[in-house]
Design an enzyme around this catalytic site. Structure first.
Site, PDB file in Angstrom:
ATOM      1  N   GLU A   1      97.662 -17.184  23.685  1.00  0.00           N
ATOM      2  CA  GLU A   1      96.884 -18.279  24.261  1.00  0.00           C
ATOM      3  C   GLU A   1      96.238 -17.793  25.545  1.00  0.00           C
ATOM      4  O   GLU A   1      96.845 -17.047  26.313  1.00  0.00           O
ATOM      5  CB  GLU A   1      97.754 -19.499  24.636  1.00  0.00           C
ATOM      6  CG  GLU A   1      98.181 -20.368  23.497  1.00  0.00           C
ATOM      7  CD  GLU A   1      99.013 -21.568  23.939  1.00  0.00           C
ATOM      8  OE1 GLU A   1      98.765 -22.096  25.043  1.00  0.00           O
ATOM      9  OE2 GLU A   1      99.908 -21.969  23.184  1.00  0.00           O
TER      10      GLU A   1
ATOM     11  N   GLU B   1     106.437 -21.093  24.133  1.00  0.00           N
ATOM     12  CA  GLU B   1     106.754 -21.392  25.535  1.00  0.00           C
ATOM     13  C   GLU B   1     108.083 -22.116  25.701  1.00  0.00           C
ATOM     14  O   GLU B   1     108.119 -23.260  26.177  1.00  0.00           O
ATOM     15  CB  GLU B   1     105.634 -22.224  26.169  1.00  0.00           C
ATOM     16  CG  GLU B   1     104.267 -21.573  26.103  1.00  0.00           C
ATOM     17  CD  GLU B   1     103.235 -22.282  26.974  1.00  0.00           C
ATOM     18  OE1 GLU B   1     103.538 -23.368  27.487  1.00  0.00           O
ATOM     19  OE2 GLU B   1     102.129 -21.738  27.141  1.00  0.00           O
TER      20      GLU B   1
HETATM   21  C1  BG6 Z   1      99.964 -24.164  26.734  1.00  0.00           C
HETATM   22  C2  BG6 Z   1     100.616 -24.924  25.609  1.00  0.00           C
HETATM   23  O1  BG6 Z   1     100.858 -24.041  27.784  1.00  0.00           O
HETATM   24  O2  BG6 Z   1      98.858 -24.700  27.349  1.00  0.00           O
HETATM   25  C3  BG6 Z   1      99.710 -25.923  24.923  1.00  0.00           C
HETATM   26  O3  BG6 Z   1     101.197 -24.065  24.655  1.00  0.00           O
HETATM   27  C4  BG6 Z   1      98.837 -26.629  25.944  1.00  0.00           C
HETATM   28  O4  BG6 Z   1     100.472 -26.793  24.153  1.00  0.00           O
HETATM   29  C5  BG6 Z   1      98.000 -25.589  26.670  1.00  0.00           C
HETATM   30  O5  BG6 Z   1      98.057 -27.640  25.401  1.00  0.00           O
HETATM   31  C6  BG6 Z   1      97.037 -26.159  27.694  1.00  0.00           C
HETATM   32  O6  BG6 Z   1      97.697 -26.886  28.676  1.00  0.00           O
HETATM   33  P1  BG6 Z   1      97.429 -28.434  28.890  1.00  0.00           P
HETATM   34  O7  BG6 Z   1      98.579 -28.929  29.687  1.00  0.00           O
HETATM   35  O8  BG6 Z   1      96.145 -28.537  29.623  1.00  0.00           O
HETATM   36  O9  BG6 Z   1      97.382 -29.052  27.543  1.00  0.00           O
END
Ligand code: BG6
Length: 472
Positions: A368, A169
């Protein structure tokens, strides 16, 4: 409703992802201070319950147990990030750290021995603080230091890694650090952000060039957070607003990192507002053109809904993408209220079709996707297992649309969930839990959730039974 067996292609990658700063903990190998540690020291109150990244999920001490848990939850692949600060504890430069090399070699060997392919990412928001002080991604010297770090990783771990990724990202730190104030060093300055973005893209291309030198079997690419963009209506003003939002947030990294070129409409717009990066040479553009991604990771969480601006902007305020649009809250949308993100399962299909139709159907995977939920203890049974049926449904509903995309010819090779064991979420710390395995923060005890059991079956069967009235 009918029950349908959704079967995925052979050797599909089932797994999950996390990152060094969010899971490893500091440990005793030696490690430079990262921007997260620096920021936490300066402003601890900006982190949920004042929890920083000192310990996190303590993976550095518990990785043997964790590899077994990967196996027990059906992983045949897993994405880690390699900590630049750990590899180069002298502020991100200088001599490589033999203790860091030993740690990662041992972890990767053990993963391979247990049937878990290593997907290694080289940068997940974790800049050594000293390098940030020297300009971070705005500096050519920092780009050179990153490429040296990447080159060292190819040399030290090339025999153990299945696929490489230059960045996770890359848009995130640009938004957070330069536009929206959720990453250190909390600057609001679009033009500096554009410079940092350009040098990030250059660093990506140079790391790919370095990888090619080693003639490894692995591929190298990037992980992007992508949201399909939807206009509120077909009114031309809404459509135009959506197109501009899409240029800023989707095409800005996707085009140069996959096609090797920048979207003309975006560069024209930035030129008009005098926001193009100041330092950008023909030689840089050539390197970017010649070194594009060989594989693409797609992080999908939520759609982007956009409408034409209803209010005038203040031209004396800082230039920002939302000079051109407003975010649209669709009435009746389905929400993950804990995280404030809309849940729109079909978006995963739309995204895959975009990659198929507009990016040469490059080899890709969902890198993800996931659901962060607060206070999951509420859902624990008498044995301490979290019965997270909502997460199982979330995964199934997204996988159904992924299955449809694959059946329509999308070159999707796997699905990785965010995340494996509950891990530290930046400024949200441990507020929302995402894991297939729960973590007791006080004792570091790990317990497989109901979703972890589901995931094992999913992976063993390379598919699942889905109750549906719309899939054919
Ligand atoms: C993604 C990232 O955008 O979302 C992670 O690559 C992140 O590092 C994940 O933890 C979930 O988002 P958040 O802000 O709830 O941790």
């Amino acid at each position: 409703m009918t029950l349908q067996q959704l079967q995925f292609p052979e050797n599909f990658w089932w797994g999950s992802a996390w990152s060094a700063e969010q899971a490893e903990g500091r440990g005793e190998t030696g490690k430079a201070e990262t921007v997260w540690e620096r920021w936490y020291k300066e402003q601890p109150t900006r982190f949920y319950q004042r929890i920083g990244s000192e310990v996190t999920t303590d993976h550095i001490h518990r990785y043997h147990e964790d590899v077994q848990l990967m196996k027990q939850t059906g992983h045949n692949s897993f994405r880690v990030s390699i900590s630049w600060a750990r590899m180069f504890p002298n502020d991100g430069v200088g001599e490589v750290n033999p203790k860091a090399v030993a740690f990662y070699r041992d972890l990767f060997t053990e993963m391979n021995q247990n049937g878990v392919k290593v997907f290694a990412n080289l940068y997940h928001f974790d800049m050594p603080a000293k390098l940030q002080g020297q300009g971070g991604w705005e500096s050519r010297d920092v780009v050179a230091a990153y490429v040296h770090f990447a080159d060292t990783c190819f040399k030290e771990f090339g025999d153990l890694v299945y696929h490489w990724f230059t960045f996770n990202e890359p848009l995130g730190p640009i938004l957070g650090s330069y536009l929206e104030d959720f990453h250190y060093p909390n600057v609001i300055d679009f033009k500096r952000g554009a410079q940092a973005a350009f040098f990030t893209i250059l660093a990506h291309a140079q790391a790919i060039a370095a990888h090619k030198k080693y003639g490894l079997e692995s591929k190298i690419g990037v992980i992007l957070n992508l949201s399909p963009t939807f206009p509120r209506s077909q009114n031309p003003a809404d459509v135009k607003a959506a197109e501009i939002a899409d240029l800023f947030y989707t095409r800005s990294f996707l085009d140069p990192m996959v096609k090797g070129t920048f979207p003309e409409k975006l560069t024209d717009l930035l030129r008009t507002y005098d926001q193009l990066p100041a330092d950008m040479t023909e030689a840089d553009l050539q390197i970017i053109k010649e070194n594009t991604s060989q594989i693409l990771g797609l992080n999908y969480y939520e759609p982007r809904r956009v409408k034409a601006r209803l209010t005038a902007i203040n031209p004396e305020g800082p230039f920002l993408p939302d000079w051109f649009f407003e975010h649209h809250v669709m009435p009746g949308r389905k929400m993950n209220e804990y995280r404030g993100w809309e849940i729109y399962e079909k978006g995963i299909y739309d995204l895959c079709m975009d990659i198929k139709n507009n990016y040469g159907n490059i080899e890709a995977f969902i890198s993800e996707n996931g659901m962060g939920v607060a206070d999951e203890e509420r859902f624990m049974d008498e044995n301490g297992q979290v019965i997270d049926t909502y997460r199982i449904d979330f995964i199934k509903d997204h996988l159904a649309y992924l299955w449809k995309a694959i059946n329509e010819g999308c070159n999707i090779k796997g699905y990785h969930l965010w995340t494996f064991i509950d891990c530290w979420s930046w400024i949200n710390a441990y507020k929302n839990r995402y894991g297939l395995v729960s973590l007791d923060l006080a004792t570091q005890k790990r317990t497989i959730k109901k979703s972890g059991e589901f995931y094992k079956n999913l992976s063993d069967n390379n598919g699942f039974e889905y109750e549906t009235d719309w899939l054919v």
